[in-house]
Design an enzyme around this catalytic site. Sequence first.
Site, short mmCIF file in Angstrom:
data_model
loop_
_atom_site.label_atom_id
_atom_site.label_comp_id
_atom_site.label_asym_id
_atom_site.label_seq_id
_atom_site.Cartn_x
_atom_site.Cartn_y
_atom_site.Cartn_z
CG HIS A 72 -5.91 -0.96 6.34
ND1 HIS A 72 -4.88 -0.62 5.50
CD2 HIS A 72 -6.89 -1.47 5.55
CE1 HIS A 72 -5.22 -0.92 4.25
NE2 HIS A 72 -6.44 -1.43 4.26
CB ALA A 110 -8.55 -6.66 -1.58
CG HIS A 146 -1.78 -1.12 1.43
ND1 HIS A 146 -3.11 -1.09 1.12
CD2 HIS A 146 -1.55 -2.37 1.90
CE1 HIS A 146 -3.66 -2.26 1.37
NE2 HIS A 146 -2.73 -3.05 1.85
CE1 TYR A 159 -3.24 -3.90 8.19
CE2 TYR A 159 -5.55 -4.11 7.57
CZ TYR A 159 -4.22 -3.96 7.23
OH TYR A 159 -3.87 -3.87 5.91
CG HIS A 173 -0.81 -9.29 2.39
ND1 HIS A 173 -1.95 -8.53 2.33
CD2 HIS A 173 0.21 -8.44 2.12
CE1 HIS A 173 -1.63 -7.29 2.02
NE2 HIS A 173 -0.32 -7.21 1.88
CB SER A 205 -10.55 -1.11 4.32
OG SER A 205 -11.10 -1.64 3.13
#
Length: 318
Positions: free
Chosen positions: A95, A125, A72, A97, A288, A231
């Site tokens: 995010h 995603a 990202h 997290y 991921h 998200s």
Amino acid sequence: MAPSSNLPSFQRASEAASFLKERLPEILKAPRVAIVCGSGLGGLASTLHELPRVEFDYASIPYFPKLTVAGHAGKLVFGLLNGQVPAVLMVGRAHYYEGHSVDDVTFPVRVFKLLGIDSMILTNAAGGLNPDYMVGDVVLINDHIFLAGLAGIHPLRGPNSEEFGLRFPPLSDAYDLELRRHVHQAWNRVIGTDKSKLHEGVYAFVGGPSYETRAECRMLRQLGADLVGMSTVPEIVVARHCGIRVLALSLVTNKAVFAPIPRGDAHILQGKSMTELDAMLQEGKANHEEVLEAGRSAATNMQKLIVQTVANIFNPSS
Ligand code: HPA
């Protein structure tokens, strides 16, 4: 990581909006639409014409959250979509997290409001919970389940920012019906084939960063979710609070696993080697890299869809 400040969000957002405006050419000072590019979907920035185009690293913008997750980038790109519509793209998002507060995650939305934005398109995603969804499918979100929000981890918790909106904003029609109609029209124009269909569905927000267990996937499905992801929902809530119309699109990057994990003494395990057992457990396991790869390969469809949708909304004759 999270920029800490006790200033009210209106003041912080005003400062960030002024910072951007002072550095933008006249034609890009008042973007019509903001687009949040999720994992692997940053290629949309390349569809903006070269000139005029202005980029800002998040780290350079007052109070913007700084990203920490691989894959990202973190930049705001201003330019003309289709060479006509002034737009701002968020390439990469913060995010929850990562350790950001929900306030920081949603801060850019308030800056967009102060730049005059009245429509936002958010992409992400997501894991597919609906068994009809395949990896690479696009789903238009038409509702959400915000378990954390219901439990009080909510971006509008605390004194209400009256400058932005009401204390108790309704969300029963959060995902704009008229904008969704435009997406279906755009889909039929640039993508629609017998094989692929544009789904609509309900997105469940989870805090992450671990992917869900099998039991959690079954629970979310029973609650009525079609998609699960980490998200978008906090941003949607803040956008609706300040009256921004929203569209949100998910790219299905993996399918949730529902089958209960076998008991240690299950018949089907008899005589299997550790390697065979491992292979069995790998099936459907989210990771991921796989999420990023699926994002990369299906991203062009999503880009075409967004470009055409923006054209339908802002230049109906194109
Ligand atoms: N769960 C949560 N977030 C995700 C997933 C998932 O399976 N896939 C992509 N983002």
